[in-house]
Design a protein around this motif. Structure first.
Motif, PDB file in Angstrom:
ATOM      1  N   LYS A  47     -32.362 -27.236 -14.405  1.00 29.68           N
ATOM      2  CA  LYS A  47     -31.208 -27.184 -13.496  1.00 29.68           C
ATOM      3  C   LYS A  47     -30.105 -26.306 -14.078  1.00 29.68           C
ATOM      4  CE  LYS A  47     -27.434 -30.118 -11.995  1.00 29.68           C
ATOM      5  NZ  LYS A  47     -26.865 -31.428 -11.805  1.00 29.68           N
ATOM      6  N   VAL A  48     -29.694 -25.299 -13.315  1.00 32.87           N
ATOM      7  CA  VAL A  48     -28.551 -24.475 -13.721  1.00 32.87           C
ATOM      8  C   VAL A  48     -27.593 -24.479 -12.533  1.00 32.87           C
ATOM      9  CG1 VAL A  48     -27.778 -22.162 -14.387  1.00 32.87           C
ATOM     10  CG2 VAL A  48     -29.948 -23.054 -15.275  1.00 32.87           C
ATOM     11  N   SER A  49     -26.363 -24.904 -12.768  1.00 31.62           N
ATOM     12  CA  SER A  49     -25.432 -25.052 -11.642  1.00 31.62           C
ATOM     13  C   SER A  49     -24.101 -24.354 -11.893  1.00 31.62           C
ATOM     14  CB  SER A  49     -25.228 -26.536 -11.325  1.00 31.62           C
ATOM     15  OG  SER A  49     -24.881 -27.218 -12.489  1.00 31.62           O
ATOM     16  N   ASN A  50     -23.184 -24.521 -10.936  1.00 31.39           N
ATOM     17  CA  ASN A  50     -21.896 -23.814 -10.920  1.00 31.39           C
ATOM     18  C   ASN A  50     -22.131 -22.314 -10.672  1.00 31.39           C
ATOM     19  OD1 ASN A  50     -19.155 -24.274 -10.945  1.00 31.39           O
ATOM     20  ND2 ASN A  50     -18.910 -23.665 -13.086  1.00 31.39           N
ATOM     21  N   LEU A  51     -23.126 -22.059  -9.825  1.00 34.64           N
ATOM     22  CA  LEU A  51     -23.675 -20.710  -9.682  1.00 34.64           C
ATOM     23  C   LEU A  51     -22.767 -19.715  -8.974  1.00 34.64           C
ATOM     24  CD1 LEU A  51     -27.351 -21.663  -8.713  1.00 34.64           C
ATOM     25  CD2 LEU A  51     -26.541 -20.806 -10.917  1.00 34.64           C
ATOM     26  N   SER A  52     -21.756 -20.192  -8.257  1.00 29.75           N
ATOM     27  CA  SER A  52     -20.898 -19.210  -7.589  1.00 29.75           C
ATOM     28  C   SER A  52     -19.863 -18.633  -8.563  1.00 29.75           C
ATOM     29  CB  SER A  52     -20.209 -19.822  -6.370  1.00 29.75           C
ATOM     30  OG  SER A  52     -19.409 -20.902  -6.785  1.00 29.75           O
ATOM     31  N   LYS A  53     -19.853 -19.169  -9.777  1.00 24.58           N
ATOM     32  CA  LYS A  53     -18.941 -18.668 -10.819  1.00 24.58           C
ATOM     33  C   LYS A  53     -19.700 -17.661 -11.707  1.00 24.58           C
ATOM     34  CE  LYS A  53     -15.330 -21.391 -10.081  1.00 24.58           C
ATOM     35  NZ  LYS A  53     -15.645 -21.779  -8.712  1.00 24.58           N
ATOM     36  N   PRO A  54     -18.996 -16.912 -12.542  1.00 25.38           N
ATOM     37  CA  PRO A  54     -19.697 -16.012 -13.464  1.00 25.38           C
ATOM     38  C   PRO A  54     -20.646 -16.803 -14.379  1.00 25.38           C
ATOM     39  CG  PRO A  54     -17.336 -15.571 -13.449  1.00 25.38           C
ATOM     40  CD  PRO A  54     -17.541 -16.813 -12.643  1.00 25.38           C
ATOM     41  N   ALA A  55     -21.718 -16.152 -14.840  1.00 32.76           N
ATOM     42  CA  ALA A  55     -22.760 -16.850 -15.616  1.00 32.76           C
ATOM     43  C   ALA A  55     -22.185 -17.595 -16.821  1.00 32.76           C
ATOM     44  CB  ALA A  55     -23.835 -15.857 -16.048  1.00 32.76           C
ATOM     45  N   GLU A  56     -21.164 -17.031 -17.421  1.00 33.38           N
ATOM     46  CA  GLU A  56     -20.513 -17.668 -18.578  1.00 33.38           C
ATOM     47  C   GLU A  56     -20.171 -19.139 -18.279  1.00 33.38           C
ATOM     48  OE1 GLU A  56     -19.605 -16.704 -21.647  1.00 33.38           O
ATOM     49  OE2 GLU A  56     -18.452 -18.548 -22.005  1.00 33.38           O
ATOM     50  N   GLU A  57     -19.824 -19.403 -16.998  1.00 32.62           N
ATOM     51  CA  GLU A  57     -19.388 -20.757 -16.620  1.00 32.62           C
ATOM     52  C   GLU A  57     -20.514 -21.611 -16.026  1.00 32.62           C
ATOM     53  OE1 GLU A  57     -15.772 -20.513 -14.147  1.00 32.62           O
ATOM     54  OE2 GLU A  57     -15.412 -18.589 -15.121  1.00 32.62           O
TER      55      GLU A  57
END
Ligand code: FBP
Length: 553
Positions: free
Chosen positions: A462-472
């Protein structure tokens, strides 16, 4: 291998990892969340998954790595339809595995899940893997649609794992493949094999998402590729001003791709299957809706337009799905053989007319002959109509043509209707992954290895917060059982991951609904152009409109 200049340049691209995974393997630890329960049917799912149910959601964060250091031998499988970025999942998995311990080994089972059952594999090394970095397709090991679901298959899989001392299997697939991953994980745990199973969310259709999984990989690139093509058609359409283009786009059942393409290109019309079903629209109502817009535009001298049609729409039209069910029933077994033996189409039509109920006959009679024949001839091995082969773009344009002909006869419509047809599906599934998919997929693969290293079983990467830059971005894992419920499949209640259809109360549909009238009556086309891989981040690193709207941006 002949290598294009773009491919050479893409080899140089370094996919971005979530910030928390960037400091190296020795600096990643686990933060445990709440215990989970399935989205529905908790007691039943719990009983079916006694070893893997109810586990905790986890998130990775920076900190001292406390995982057990043992040699890992991992097998990876690509399952189902191609989706851009699959190669990067494998590359991310490989890089994390080798960075942790150069002695670790990655097996790739060839041709999908059947590769595991047939013990058909390659062992990856740097030279092999490097040819596939940031490229589209699944040709690194091939894919397939064999279902891993029987106890016999699981026993074979366990044997193959034992033979190669495999410690974990990663299944890269859609809702069905990850359902199978959950069942395989349970089997491996129940039989004390010591093999962990981890899933990765793949599908261009975008329907493997929920409150935990924000997007399935491949959706971004595929939808942008189709949007480029639709934008080009819109520009042609607006230049020549003489055709109505009916464009069918892939997405077996859900209309996420159609909706995203509409948000990207602002066509005159886009059907959304989920809305058709919710409003119980008939073919005649849909044809009226399109014909009204054609007529209105014609009154303003605009005898052109673009209509987007989701691949699975006909299954969502209640009267059409009843017709299909009746034909399936009527042509099952011996009757089907008798039907096939009839020498002429007229006799076949007579056979159907006498066997179908009146309502079904009247729907059947509305259809153009080509579609009638597709309904009768193209059947799958189970004897069912293959709905995906129905040329719904031609179906709707011919219904609209007939509708407009009546209006012309009545003197209400004076325009000219020249339809053209397109189907965009395979054109987008193997495109070079966008920067988003290249980053997201690499992160999913890298993260899958972290889940293995920390001993998790039956989890989805699971990788989330995807609408932000990858760093976040936030990396972690979710027990697959959390996404499951019971559904009727082939006459039995089965535990499956709940498929996400377009949410008619969600922000992407609401935005579309608020603007579609204006897009219909005026010409508001937007031309997204080709995916950009190099240049300013504001152009190269855009997420889909769907994701941005869902995240409130
Ligand atoms: P997955 O669900 O396996 O990701 O595949 C999705 C899809 O691309 C659909 O959009 C399409 O209807 C179907 O695969 C086509 O299947 P096939 O590759 O077998 O022709």
């Amino acid at each position: 291998m002949n290598i294009s200049p773009l491919q050479t340049a893409r080899y140089e691209y370094s996919p971005k990892l979530p910030g928390m995974l960037r400091n190296g393997i020795s600096d990643i630890c686990v933060l445990e969340g709440e215990e989970t329960s399935s989205v529905a049917d908790q007691e039943k799912i719990k009983a079916l998954f006694p070893n893997t149910y109810g586990k905790k959601e986890i998130t990775f964060q920076k900190g001292q790595n406390t995982s057990v250091q043992k040699k890992q031998v991992v097998g990876v499988i690509l399952s189902g339809g191609q989706a851009p970025g699959g190669h990067n999942v494998v590359c991310g998995l490989y890089d994390a595995l080798k960075a942790t311990n150069p002695e670790n080994v990655l097996y790739g089972f060839k041709g999908g899940p059947s590769g595991l059952l047939e013990d058909d594999y390659i062992i990856f090394d740097d030279a092999y893997i490097d040819q596939y970095r940031n490229t589209g397709g699944f040709d690194i090991i091939g894919s397939g649609r064999t279902k891993l679901e029987t106890q016999e298959q699981f026993a074979v899989a366990a044997e193959v794992c034992k033979k190669h001392e495999i410690t974990a299997i990663v299944i890269i697939g859609g809702d069905d493949s990850n359902t199978n991953a959950a069942v395989l994980a349970e089997y491996m745990a129940a039989h004390n094999t010591g093999v962990q199973v981890i899933g990765c969310p793949k599908t261009i259709d975008g329907d493997l998402k929920n409150e935990d999984i924000e997007a399935s990989f491949g959706f971004d690139t595929a939808a942008k590729t189709y949007s480029e093509l639709i934008g080009n058609i819109e520009r042609d359409c607006n230049s020549a001003k003489k055709y109505w283009h009916f464009v069918k786009v892939m997405g077996r059942s859900a209309s996420h791709i159609a909706l995203e393409c509409a948000l990207e290109t602002q066509p005159n019309i886009c059907l959304i299957s989920e809305e058709v079903a919710a409003k119980k629209q008939s073919l005649a109502e849909i044809s009226d809706y399109i014909a009204d817009i054609v007529e209105k535009r014609a009154e303003q001298g605009m005898n052109f337009g673009v209509v987007i049609i989701p691949e699975g729409v006909v299954e969502f039209v209640p009267e059409f799905s009843s017709l299909i069910a009746e034909i399936n029933e009527l042509l099952a077994g011996k009757a089907g053989e008798a039907f096939s033996a009839l020498p002429t189409w007229n006799e076949k039509k007579g056979f159907l007319h006498s066997g179908l109920r009146d309502q079904a006959v009247s729907v059947f009679s509305m259809l153009p002959q080509g579609i009638q024949q597709q309904l009768c001839l193209d059947r799958d091995p189970h004897g069912n109509v293959q709905v995906s082969l129905i040329e719904s773009e031609k179906l709707f344009s011919s219904l609209v043509a007939a509708n407009l002909a009546k209006r012309k006869a009545a003197g209400t419509y004076k325009g000219k209707f020249s339809p053209l047809h397109h189907f965009f599906g395979y054109e987008g599934r193997c495109a070079f992954p966008s920067n988003f998919d290249a980053d997201y997929c690499y992160s999913l693969g890298y993260n899958a290895f972290m889940l293995i290293q920390y001993g998790f079983n039956g989890y989805l990467s699971k990788v989330s917060n995807l609408s932000k830059p990858a760093e976040e971005w936030v990396a972690g894992g979710m027990p697959i059982t959390k996404m499951m419920n019971m559904e009727r499949r082939h006459g039995e209640d089965k535990p499956v991951i709940r498929k996400a259809l377009v949410d008619l109360d969600g922000a992407p549909f609401k935005y579309f609904e608020a603007h579609r009238q204006e897009w219909a009556e005026n010409t508001c086309y937007t031309f997204p152009g080709a995916i950009q891989y190099f240049g300013p981040s504001s152009v190269c690193d855009l997420t889909t409109r769907t994701l941005a709207l869902e995240q409130g941006e």
